[in-house]
Design a protein around this motif. Structure first.
Motif, mmCIF file in Angstrom:
data_model
loop_
_atom_site.group_PDB
_atom_site.id
_atom_site.type_symbol
_atom_site.label_atom_id
_atom_site.label_comp_id
_atom_site.label_asym_id
_atom_site.label_seq_id
_atom_site.Cartn_x
_atom_site.Cartn_y
_atom_site.Cartn_z
ATOM 1 N N HIS A 181 -3.506 5.973 -1.788
ATOM 2 C CA HIS A 181 -3.483 6.060 -0.320
ATOM 3 C C HIS A 181 -2.629 7.237 0.149
ATOM 4 C CE1 HIS A 181 -3.756 4.637 3.796
ATOM 5 N NE2 HIS A 181 -2.435 4.703 3.901
ATOM 6 N N LEU A 182 -1.401 7.316 -0.338
ATOM 7 C CA LEU A 182 -0.505 8.373 0.124
ATOM 8 C C LEU A 182 -0.848 9.723 -0.496
ATOM 9 C CD1 LEU A 182 2.937 6.513 0.034
ATOM 10 C CD2 LEU A 182 1.373 6.816 1.973
ATOM 11 N N TRP A 187 0.081 6.407 7.302
ATOM 12 C CA TRP A 187 0.638 6.002 6.009
ATOM 13 C C TRP A 187 0.716 4.490 5.849
ATOM 14 C CZ3 TRP A 187 5.340 9.796 6.624
ATOM 15 C CH2 TRP A 187 4.869 11.115 6.475
ATOM 16 N N ARG A 188 0.416 3.705 6.898
ATOM 17 C CA ARG A 188 0.443 2.255 6.777
ATOM 18 C C ARG A 188 -0.563 1.785 5.733
ATOM 19 N NH1 ARG A 188 3.130 -0.560 10.759
ATOM 20 N NH2 ARG A 188 3.708 0.542 12.660
ATOM 21 N N PRO A 189 -0.290 0.705 4.979
ATOM 22 C CA PRO A 189 0.885 -0.173 5.057
ATOM 23 C C PRO A 189 1.976 0.190 4.050
ATOM 24 C CG PRO A 189 -0.732 -1.194 3.640
ATOM 25 C CD PRO A 189 -1.310 0.143 4.057
ATOM 26 N N TRP A 190 2.056 1.469 3.672
ATOM 27 C CA TRP A 190 2.969 1.881 2.603
ATOM 28 C C TRP A 190 4.014 2.882 3.091
ATOM 29 C CZ3 TRP A 190 1.847 -1.648 -0.664
ATOM 30 C CH2 TRP A 190 0.527 -2.005 -0.962
ATOM 31 N N ARG A 191 4.500 2.739 4.306
ATOM 32 C CA ARG A 191 5.423 3.744 4.829
ATOM 33 C C ARG A 191 6.786 3.724 4.124
ATOM 34 N NH1 ARG A 191 5.656 3.312 11.134
ATOM 35 N NH2 ARG A 191 5.837 1.096 10.583
ATOM 36 N N SER A 192 7.183 2.609 3.570
ATOM 37 C CA SER A 192 8.433 2.587 2.802
ATOM 38 C C SER A 192 8.322 3.514 1.584
ATOM 39 C CB SER A 192 8.757 1.164 2.347
ATOM 40 O OG SER A 192 9.029 0.323 3.449
ATOM 41 N N TYR A 193 7.161 3.531 0.956
ATOM 42 C CA TYR A 193 6.960 4.406 -0.200
ATOM 43 C C TYR A 193 6.863 5.863 0.243
ATOM 44 C CZ TYR A 193 6.223 0.056 -2.650
ATOM 45 O OH TYR A 193 6.415 -1.193 -3.190
#
Length: 491
Positions: free
Chosen positions: A298-299, A466-472
């Motif tokens: 995704h990212l 970037w959702r749902p991985w914005r922490s990464y």
């Protein structure tokens, strides 16, 4: 497909046909003709579709009368990453069960932590996960027992109580039912032992695993007396339900491979009853349930982040072994450098931490607990007065239960509770959500380092894509700024 609620039978069977290791731990395959259940990647011959059912948890398969496959060891997998994404009641309950809460406080204690009556929680977990809280706790005990049997030299009686069983008879009957083998037979197949009083475990993680950068992050932020690190390893003290402990982790990069790998951990525990809790808390620290391929796909497709993601595949979000400690350390670090925060935290530990004996040199204290810090005069803390008052106010809220950071409550409720405290702003609340609560989609748009890296990359703080991985995504933005783990000082 989702690991909770209703599984997509056709999608599950396609994953089994392809032996797709990405779904190990996400669901389990039960085979009617053999009476066993397996992970999706089991190397055995693929059963006919008409002969299989799919289960969201190992406990659900146990409840349906199936025993674990002794070839693929289906319970020795990371948990489902969807529990962190959804953070629903079932996922939150699973985190607390894995920490041993049902063994310590019963189903009533679990229900109280997630805000439901015991009866309603039982109905909900049965509907979502196919098993009751007691069945889920029983499955956790069985898995903990198998790990101890196969990786330590502990007497089997000690293993039984360390894993949380109420009696040796219950221990024997459960393992025979689930693994179709006695504890003695399981010990005969073990691959490794322990030494020096340590309990050695291999904690499963999905690949790729950027272990060296996780180590670099932990080493950069370590608190003297509580943590030590050197190239290849990290160690720290643990404040566990029945007493103190120590863990030492070997952290190295594990490239993308056929699926799950493992991180070697050695534990020294004051009380063996804390074995399962210690293992679960270190798994949180490792972000062990992450699905790095899904995150990276995704990212990695993003024009701003793509090169960073490809440079460090499998980057994890460092978690925590104690949510209260993480929150206190976050307040200490407000508006100061990481080096300054480490120095202040070290002074706090020396003044208010509980001394402990540890086999690892440099580990001397437990981090001060919330009740102790709540009674400290803010004027005596080595920090500006306003921040000292914020720290003591936070500690008081943690001590009296106004704020709970054990991953049981709803994340949004916890964030609101934090924001209601004097001196706690959005940056602090979101950082705590990311690390203490395991939130995969937190972001810090006001962070100066993030703004600087984004400006260099030609991006903006508009991060909805970037959702749902914005922490990464945040970790990838911080990653270039992280120094390598320094060599240990000579003494």
């Amino acid at each position: 497909m989702t690991p909770t609620g209703h599984l997509d039978t056709e999608a599950c069977y396609r994953a089994v046909q392809s032996r797709d290791r990405r779904f190990d731990g996400v669901f389990y395959t039960a085979v009617r003709t053999t009476g066993i259940y397996c992970r999706p990647s089991c190397p055995a011959r693929t059963p006919a579709e008409r002969n299989v059912t799919f289960h969201a948890t190992a406990a659900s398969a146990h409840a349906a009368g199936y025993r674990a496959c002794r070839r693929c060891l289906p319970d020795a997998t990371p948990g489902s990453p969807e529990w962190d994404v959804a953070a629903d009641v079932a996922g939150r309950a699973m985190r607390l069960i894995a920490d041993g809460l049902v063994d310590r406080e019963g189903v009533e204690g679990l229900a109280r932590r997630v805000g439901y009556t015991p009866r309603h929680l039982g109905r909900l977990l049965t509907q979502e996960l196919g098993a009751t809280p007691l069945s889920l706790a029983r499955a956790r005990r069985a898995q903990s027992a198998r790990v101890l049997i196969e990786t330590t030299d502990l007497p089997l009686t000690d293993v039984a109580f360390a894993a949380g069983f109420a009696s040796v008879r219950q221990f024997n009957e459960t393992l025979r039912e689930i693994y179709a083998a006695s504890p003695s037979e399981l010990r005969g197949t073990r691959a490794a032992g322990s030494s020096g009083g340590a309990i050695a475990m291999r904690l499963p993680v999905r690949t790729p695993f950027a272990g060296r950068r996780l180590l670099d992050f932990l080493a950069f932020h370590l608190v003297p007396g509580v943590e030590v690190a050197a190239p290849g390893w990290y160690a720290r003290t643990l404040d566990l339900p029945h007493g103190p402990g120590t863990v030492r982790l070997e952290l190295a990069d594990i490239p993308a491979g056929p699926g799950t790998a493992s991180v070697r951990a050695e534990f020294w525990l004051h009380d063996l009853r804390d074995t399962a809790a210690a293992g679960e808390r270190v798994r949180r620290l490792l972000d062990a349930d992450c699905d790095p391929r899904a995150v990276d796909e995704h990212l990695g497709a993003d024009p701003v982040l793509g090169d960073l993601v490809r440079a460090t595949p499998g980057l994890r979000v460092p978690g925590q072994v104690d949510g209260d400690e993480t929150a206190v350390r976050t307040v200490i670090g407000q508006q100061v450098s990481v080096t300054g925060a480490r120095t202040v935290a070290g002074r706090l530990v020396a003044a208010h931490g509980r001394p402990v004996d540890s086999p690892v040199a440099g580990l001397t204290h437990l981090f001060p607990d919330a009740a102790t810090l709540a009674g400290v005069d803010p004027e005596t803390l080595p920090m500006p007065r306003a921040r000292g008052r914020a720290l003591v106010g936070l500690a008081s809220a943690l001590a009296d239960g106004s704020v709970v950071l054990d991953r049981g409550p709803d994340r949004d409720d916890v964030r609101r509770s934090l924001m209601d405290l004097p001196g706690i702003g959005a940056w602090t609340a979101d950082y705590v959500a990311m690390r203490a609560l395991g939130h995969p989609d937190a972001f810090l748009p006001t962070d100066l380092a993030v703004r600087r890296v984004l400006a260099d990359l030609g991006g903006s703080v508009d991060t909805e894509r970037w959702r749902p991985w914005r922490s990464y995504a945040l970790m990838h933005l911080w990653n270039p700024l992280m120094p390598d783990t320094p060599a240990p000082k000579e003494t």
